[in-house]
Design a protein around this motif. Structure first.
Motif, PDB file in Angstrom:
ATOM      1  N   SER A  13       0.734  -0.959  -0.138  1.00 52.59           N
ATOM      2  CA  SER A  13      -0.138  -0.518   0.100  1.00 52.59           C
ATOM      3  C   SER A  13       0.946   0.885   0.033  1.00 52.59           C
ATOM      4  O   SER A  13       1.826   0.896   0.218  1.00 52.59           O
ATOM      5  CB  SER A  13      -0.668  -0.002   1.639  1.00 52.59           C
ATOM      6  OG  SER A  13      -0.234   0.314   2.469  1.00 52.59           O
ATOM      7  N   VAL A  59     -11.303  11.221  -3.392  1.00 52.05           N
ATOM      8  CA  VAL A  59      -9.896  10.677  -3.858  1.00 52.05           C
ATOM      9  C   VAL A  59     -11.130   9.046  -4.419  1.00 52.05           C
ATOM     10  O   VAL A  59     -11.500   8.129  -3.495  1.00 52.05           O
ATOM     11  CB  VAL A  59      -9.003   9.604  -2.808  1.00 52.05           C
ATOM     12  CG1 VAL A  59      -8.107   8.044  -3.311  1.00 52.05           C
ATOM     13  CG2 VAL A  59      -7.699  10.392  -1.968  1.00 52.05           C
ATOM     14  N   HIS A  60     -10.623   9.089  -5.485  1.00 47.06           N
ATOM     15  CA  HIS A  60     -11.964   7.816  -6.532  1.00 47.06           C
ATOM     16  C   HIS A  60     -10.836   6.942  -6.389  1.00 47.06           C
ATOM     17  O   HIS A  60      -9.686   6.530  -7.465  1.00 47.06           O
ATOM     18  CB  HIS A  60     -12.358   8.130  -7.547  1.00 47.06           C
ATOM     19  CG  HIS A  60     -13.349   7.542  -8.338  1.00 47.06           C
ATOM     20  ND1 HIS A  60     -13.378   7.128 -10.028  1.00 47.06           N
ATOM     21  CD2 HIS A  60     -14.271   6.048  -7.763  1.00 47.06           C
ATOM     22  CE1 HIS A  60     -14.245   6.906 -10.204  1.00 47.06           C
ATOM     23  NE2 HIS A  60     -13.783   6.368  -8.954  1.00 47.06           N
ATOM     24  N   ASP A  61     -11.459   5.466  -6.129  1.00 43.80           N
ATOM     25  CA  ASP A  61     -10.376   4.061  -6.254  1.00 43.80           C
ATOM     26  C   ASP A  61     -11.663   3.732  -7.447  1.00 43.80           C
ATOM     27  O   ASP A  61     -12.493   3.123  -7.231  1.00 43.80           O
ATOM     28  CB  ASP A  61     -10.931   2.905  -5.013  1.00 43.80           C
ATOM     29  CG  ASP A  61      -9.503   2.116  -5.251  1.00 43.80           C
ATOM     30  OD1 ASP A  61      -9.578   1.307  -6.522  1.00 43.80           O
ATOM     31  OD2 ASP A  61      -9.762   1.127  -4.236  1.00 43.80           O
ATOM     32  N   ASN A 120     -15.162   3.024  -5.301  1.00 41.26           N
ATOM     33  CA  ASN A 120     -15.004   3.719  -4.403  1.00 41.26           C
ATOM     34  C   ASN A 120     -14.620   5.319  -3.820  1.00 41.26           C
ATOM     35  O   ASN A 120     -13.183   5.816  -4.555  1.00 41.26           O
ATOM     36  CB  ASN A 120     -14.563   3.136  -2.682  1.00 41.26           C
ATOM     37  CG  ASN A 120     -14.691   1.536  -2.943  1.00 41.26           C
ATOM     38  OD1 ASN A 120     -15.915   1.853  -3.062  1.00 41.26           O
ATOM     39  ND2 ASN A 120     -14.014   1.263  -2.465  1.00 41.26           N
ATOM     40  N   GLY A 165      -2.117   0.217  -8.917  1.00 41.23           N
ATOM     41  CA  GLY A 165      -4.336   0.949  -8.454  1.00 41.23           C
ATOM     42  C   GLY A 165      -3.991   1.942  -9.386  1.00 41.23           C
ATOM     43  O   GLY A 165      -3.293   3.180  -9.214  1.00 41.23           O
ATOM     44  N   SER A 166      -5.239   2.060 -10.076  1.00 43.74           N
ATOM     45  CA  SER A 166      -5.776   3.150 -10.274  1.00 43.74           C
ATOM     46  C   SER A 166      -6.742   4.144  -9.727  1.00 43.74           C
ATOM     47  O   SER A 166      -7.698   3.548  -9.176  1.00 43.74           O
ATOM     48  CB  SER A 166      -6.307   3.107 -11.768  1.00 43.74           C
ATOM     49  OG  SER A 166      -5.548   2.150 -13.101  1.00 43.74           O
ATOM     50  N   TYR A 167      -6.921   5.343  -9.323  1.00 41.45           N
ATOM     51  CA  TYR A 167      -7.120   6.439  -8.780  1.00 41.45           C
ATOM     52  C   TYR A 167      -7.265   8.050  -9.650  1.00 41.45           C
ATOM     53  O   TYR A 167      -6.770   7.751 -10.696  1.00 41.45           O
ATOM     54  CB  TYR A 167      -5.965   6.716  -7.214  1.00 41.45           C
ATOM     55  CG  TYR A 167      -5.982   5.425  -6.570  1.00 41.45           C
ATOM     56  CD1 TYR A 167      -6.702   4.925  -5.913  1.00 41.45           C
ATOM     57  CD2 TYR A 167      -4.933   4.626  -7.004  1.00 41.45           C
ATOM     58  CE1 TYR A 167      -6.521   4.067  -5.302  1.00 41.45           C
ATOM     59  CE2 TYR A 167      -4.590   3.701  -6.308  1.00 41.45           C
ATOM     60  CZ  TYR A 167      -5.703   2.917  -5.091  1.00 41.45           C
ATOM     61  OH  TYR A 167      -5.497   2.093  -4.967  1.00 41.45           O
ATOM     62  N   LEU A 175      -3.671   2.580  -0.654  1.00 44.87           N
ATOM     63  CA  LEU A 175      -3.846   3.073  -2.291  1.00 44.87           C
ATOM     64  C   LEU A 175      -3.255   1.621  -2.162  1.00 44.87           C
ATOM     65  O   LEU A 175      -1.829   1.878  -2.082  1.00 44.87           O
ATOM     66  CB  LEU A 175      -2.925   4.146  -2.519  1.00 44.87           C
ATOM     67  CG  LEU A 175      -3.549   5.205  -1.922  1.00 44.87           C
ATOM     68  CD1 LEU A 175      -2.971   6.501  -2.071  1.00 44.87           C
ATOM     69  CD2 LEU A 175      -5.331   5.271  -2.300  1.00 44.87           C
ATOM     70  N   THR A 176      -3.002   1.044  -2.985  1.00 44.28           N
ATOM     71  CA  THR A 176      -2.045  -0.003  -3.396  1.00 44.28           C
ATOM     72  C   THR A 176      -1.503  -0.339  -4.920  1.00 44.28           C
ATOM     73  O   THR A 176      -2.102   0.512  -6.128  1.00 44.28           O
ATOM     74  CB  THR A 176      -3.963  -1.342  -3.889  1.00 44.28           C
ATOM     75  OG1 THR A 176      -4.710  -0.855  -3.022  1.00 44.28           O
ATOM     76  CG2 THR A 176      -3.561  -2.610  -3.469  1.00 44.28           C
ATOM     77  N   THR A 209      -2.061   6.777 -11.915  1.00 47.84           N
ATOM     78  CA  THR A 209      -1.572   5.059 -12.009  1.00 47.84           C
ATOM     79  C   THR A 209      -0.431   4.837 -10.655  1.00 47.84           C
ATOM     80  O   THR A 209       0.878   5.084 -10.977  1.00 47.84           O
ATOM     81  CB  THR A 209      -1.632   4.427 -12.989  1.00 47.84           C
ATOM     82  OG1 THR A 209      -2.890   4.991 -13.978  1.00 47.84           O
ATOM     83  CG2 THR A 209      -0.885   2.935 -12.940  1.00 47.84           C
ATOM     84  N   ILE A 268      -6.481   6.326   3.490  1.00 44.92           N
ATOM     85  CA  ILE A 268      -6.936   5.163   2.355  1.00 44.92           C
ATOM     86  C   ILE A 268      -5.653   4.594   1.736  1.00 44.92           C
ATOM     87  O   ILE A 268      -4.690   4.530   1.733  1.00 44.92           O
ATOM     88  CB  ILE A 268      -7.615   6.622   1.543  1.00 44.92           C
ATOM     89  CG1 ILE A 268      -8.274   7.543   2.374  1.00 44.92           C
ATOM     90  CG2 ILE A 268      -7.602   5.973   0.427  1.00 44.92           C
ATOM     91  CD1 ILE A 268      -8.549   9.211   0.795  1.00 44.92           C
TER      92      ILE A 268
END
Length: 570
Positions: A487, A510-512, A517, A545-547, A541-542, A568, A539
Motif C-alpha cells: 500500500s 480520492v476515487h478508487d 469507492n 491501482g488506478s485512482y 492505495l494499492t 496509476t 486510505i
C-alpha cells in the motif's frame, strides 16, 4: 478589442503569430535585470547569463510580454557594446516567444551627468536623453541613427532566433514632457521608425492615455501611431476603467487602434496587483505591470511581483500570493496551454520592502504618479521624480495626494470619530509645518497619514483580496510506499484562487477506479501560501491501482472549480 490594422510581419506570410498578432492577449511586466539600479545600469553592466535566466523564469510564469527601456545616452557612449547586448537580449525574448516592447527614449528621472558609466551607479532613475542632447541642433540626425541601429539589431535577432511570426513594438518615448518633447518631434521620430526596413509597430508611453488624442490630431499620418498606450495609476477600479474606456473610444475614432496599458500596479500606494489584474481581465486589454522583480531599483519598496531568489521546494518567493496567482489565472485564461510551474510563497517583508505605503523615508515617485492626471502642470518640473519632502512644490503635491486618498476612502467606508480627527489633524499639520519650513514635522505628519490610510484599508478589507474567482491553478501528488510493500500513502498539494474575495471551501476526493469507492477528506492550508495539502494516510492505495485525486472548490457566490488528477501507482 481591435487588432492593429498594420498587423505583425508574420501575419502576411501565414506564419503562427506571436499572441495571434493581438496585444489584447499580452500578459506582461516591465523588466530590467533585477541586480540593476535602473534601465541605464541594465545596459552599462549587462549580464547575459542573468538576462537569460530571468527571461526564462518570467516566460515560464506566464509572462508573454516584456517592456524594457533602452538608453540613447549609453548607445552614443558605446554603440558597439550596447547593440551587441541588445541583440542578445532581443534574441532571448524571441527564443521564448515573448513580445518585446522596447522603450527608445524616456523623460522620466534625473538629469544625466554626461557620463553613462558613472550614472549607472545612481540610486535613482536616469532619463534619456538629457537636456543637452535633446536641445542640440543635431539631435534629430543622432536620434535617426539610433533608431535605425535599434530596429536593424532587433530585427536581426528575431530573424536569427528561427521563431516564426515574432514581432515587436517600439515604444518611442516614455512619458514625454510636452514642453521639451513636442508633438512634431514625436511625429518625426514615428516617421523615422516607420521608414525602417521591416518596421516594428509603434506606440508612445503616455502617462495618460487621453494624451494619445492630442498627438493623433497633429500627426500627418495617424497610422504612424499603431497602438495607444497609457499608465493608469490610481487607487480604485474607476481609474483604470475610465482611462481604458477613453482610450478605446479614441482608438475607434482612428480606425480601430488597439489599446495597451504599458504601466500599472503600485501596491506601495494602494493600487494592488490582484485588483489591477481583475480590472484588466474585465477590460480585455493587454498590459505590462510595473514591475517584474523586487530587485535593486528605487521602486523596490513600492512595486514588484517576484523576488529574485532561487526556487526552493517547488515554490517561488513573491511579494503577494494573491498577485502572482492572479497573474497565473489571467495567463491561463489568455493561453489555455499555460500551467503554473510553481506554488507561490510570500516572504516576510523586511527593511525596505513594504506592502502598504512607503517606508524608511523613501517616498519614491508613486505619489507623484497618483497626481499626474489631476495636476499635469507639475509633470517634468524640478521636484520630479525624487519627491523629497524638501523639494519645491512637493509638500503641496503630498497634501493633495493625502486629501485625495482620504476623500476616496470616505466614499466607501465609515471612519470612527477618533480616526477622522487624527486624519484631519495630520492633514493640517502637514500643510502648516511645510509652509513654516519645518520639514521633519511635515514628514512625520505625512507618514502618520500613510499609516492611517493603511490602517483604514486593512480594517475594512480594502487592500489586496486574499482570493481570486474560484480556480484550481495547480495540483500535484507524491506517493510513498508503506512498510507492507503493497500500500501507499499520498500527499496531494493544490493551489486555489478566487477573484471575488469570498471564503473558499475546498473539498478533496480520492476515487478508487477499480473498486468504485470515493473518499472525501479535508484539505489543510499551507501557512503563508495559497496551497493546500492532504496526507492520505487513512486510505489504502494499492500497488498498481488506478485512482483519481480531485479537488472541488466553491465560494459564497456559488462559483466553483473542479480539477481531477488521474494517478496509476507503480
Amino acid at each position: 478589442m481591435a487588432t492593429d490594422p498594420d498587423g505583425p510581419p508574420g501575419e502576411a506570410e501565414g506564419l503562427p503569430d506571436l499572441l495571434g498578432g493581438d496585444v489584447a492577449r499580452a500578459v506582461g511586466a516591465n523588466y530590467h535585470l533585477s541586480a540593476a539600479n535602473h534601465s541605464l545600469d541594465h545596459w552599462v553592466n549587462y549580464d547575459p547569463l542573468l538576462a537569460e535566466s530571468e527571461i526564462a523564469f518570467l516566460a515560464a510564469n506566464g509572462i508573454n510580454t516584456i517592456r524594457t527601456f533602452l538608453n540613447f545616452d549609453f548607445y552614443e557612449h558605446d554603440a558597439e557594446s550596447f547593440l551587441e547586448d541588445l541583440y542578445h537580449y532581443a534574441l532571448q525574448l524571441a527564443a521564448h516567444r515573448v513580445l518585446f516592447l522596447a522603450v527608445l527614449f524616456d523623460s522620466f528621472g534625473s538629469e544625466p551627468s554626461g557620463d553613462p558609466v558613472a550614472d549607472a551607479a545612481s540610486p535613482t532613475w536616469i532619463r534619456s536623453p538629457g537636456t543637452a542632447a535633446l536641445t542640440a541642433p543635431d539631435f534629430p540626425a543622432r536620434a535617426a541613427a539610433y533608431i535605425a541601429d535599434v530596429v536593424e539589431t532587433v530585427n536581426q535577432a528575431i530573424q536569427d532566433s528561427g521563431e516564426p511570426g515574432i514581432w515587436w513594438i517600439a515604444d518611442l518615448w516614455n512619458e514625454p514632457v510636452v514642453a521639451t518633447v513636442t508633438h512634431s518631434r514625436l511625429a518625426a521620430l514615428l516617421a523615422t521608425t516607420r521608414a525602417q526596413p521591416n518596421p516594428p509597430r509603434t506606440t508612445v508611453g503616455f502617462v495618460d492615455s487621453a494624451l494619445n488624442g492630442d498627438l493623433l490630431a497633429e500627426l500627418p499620418d495617424p497610422a504612424a501611431l499603431s497602438i495607444l498606450s497609457g499608465h493608469p495609476y490610481g487607487m480604485f477600479a474607476e481609474v483604470i476603467t475610465q482611462k481604458v474606456q477613453e482610450a478605446v473610444a479614441l482608438g475607434d475614432l482612428y480606425g480601430g487602434r488597439p489599446v495597451f496599458v504599458s504601466e500599472v500596479g503600485l501596491p506601495g500606494l494602494f493600487q494592488f496587483y490582484g485588483n489591477v489584474l481583475q480590472w484588466l481581465a474585465r477590460a480585455g486589454v493587454g498590459f505590462t505591470l510595473w514591475e517584474a522583480f523586487l530587485g535593486n531599483d528605487q521602486f523596490k519598496n513600492l512595486t514588484g511581483l517576484f523576488y529574485p531568489e532561487p526556487i526552493a521546494d517547488g515554490m517561488v518567493t513573491v511579494r503577494s500570493t494573491t498577485a502572482v496567482n492572479a497573474l497565473w489565472a489571467l495567463a491561463m485564461a489568455r493561453d489555455p496551454a499555460f500551467a503554473p510551474p510553481y506554488l507561490a510563497r510570500e516572504k516576510e517583508l523586511g527593511p525596505g520592502y513594504v506592502s502598504l505605503g512607503p517606508a524608511n523615508g523613501d517616498l519614491s515617485t508613486g505619489a507623484y504618479h497618483a497626481l499626474l492626471a489631476d495636476y499635469p502642470a507639475h509633470y517634468g518640473s524640478a521636484d520630479f521624480p525624487t519627491l523629497s519632502i524638501g523639494d519645491p512644490g512637493t509638500g503641496t503635491l503630498y497634501s493633495k495626494l493625502m486629501m485625495w486618498t482620504f476623500l476616496s476612502l470616505n466614499k466607501v467606508v465609515t471612519v470612527d470619530a477618533a480616526t477622522a480627527a487624527s486624519v484631519l489633524q495630520n492633514l493640517i499639520m502637514l500643510r502648516e509645518e511645510y509652509d513654516l519650513g519645518n520639514l521633519a514635522q511635515a514628514e512625520a505628519a505625512l507618514f502618520e497619514l500613510f499609516d492611517l490610510a493603511a490602517q483604514i484599508m486593512t480594517e475594512n478589507g480594502l487592500g489586496e483580496p486574499p482570493n481570486y474567482d474560484p480556480a484550481v491553478l495547480h495540483s500535484r501528488v507524491e506517493t510513498t510506499l508503506n512498510p507492507d510493500g503493497i500500500s501507499f500513502d499520498a500527499r496531494f498539494e493544490t493551489v486555489v484562487f478566487d477573484v471575488e474575495n469570498g471564503p473558499l471551501t475546498p473539498r478533496f476526493f480520492v476515487h478508487d477506479v477499480a473498486a468504485g469507492n470515493v473518499f472525501e477528506l479535508p484539505l489543510t492550508a499551507i501557512p503563508g501560501t495559497t496551497a493546500h495539502f492532504f496526507a492520505a494516510a487513512g486510505i489504502p492505495l494499492t500497488n498498481g491501482g488506478s485512482y483519481e485525486f480531485g479537488v472541488f472548490v466553491t465560494d459564497l457566490a456559488g462559483g466553483h472549480s473542479l480539477q481531477i488528477l488521474p494517478v496509476t501507482l507503480p
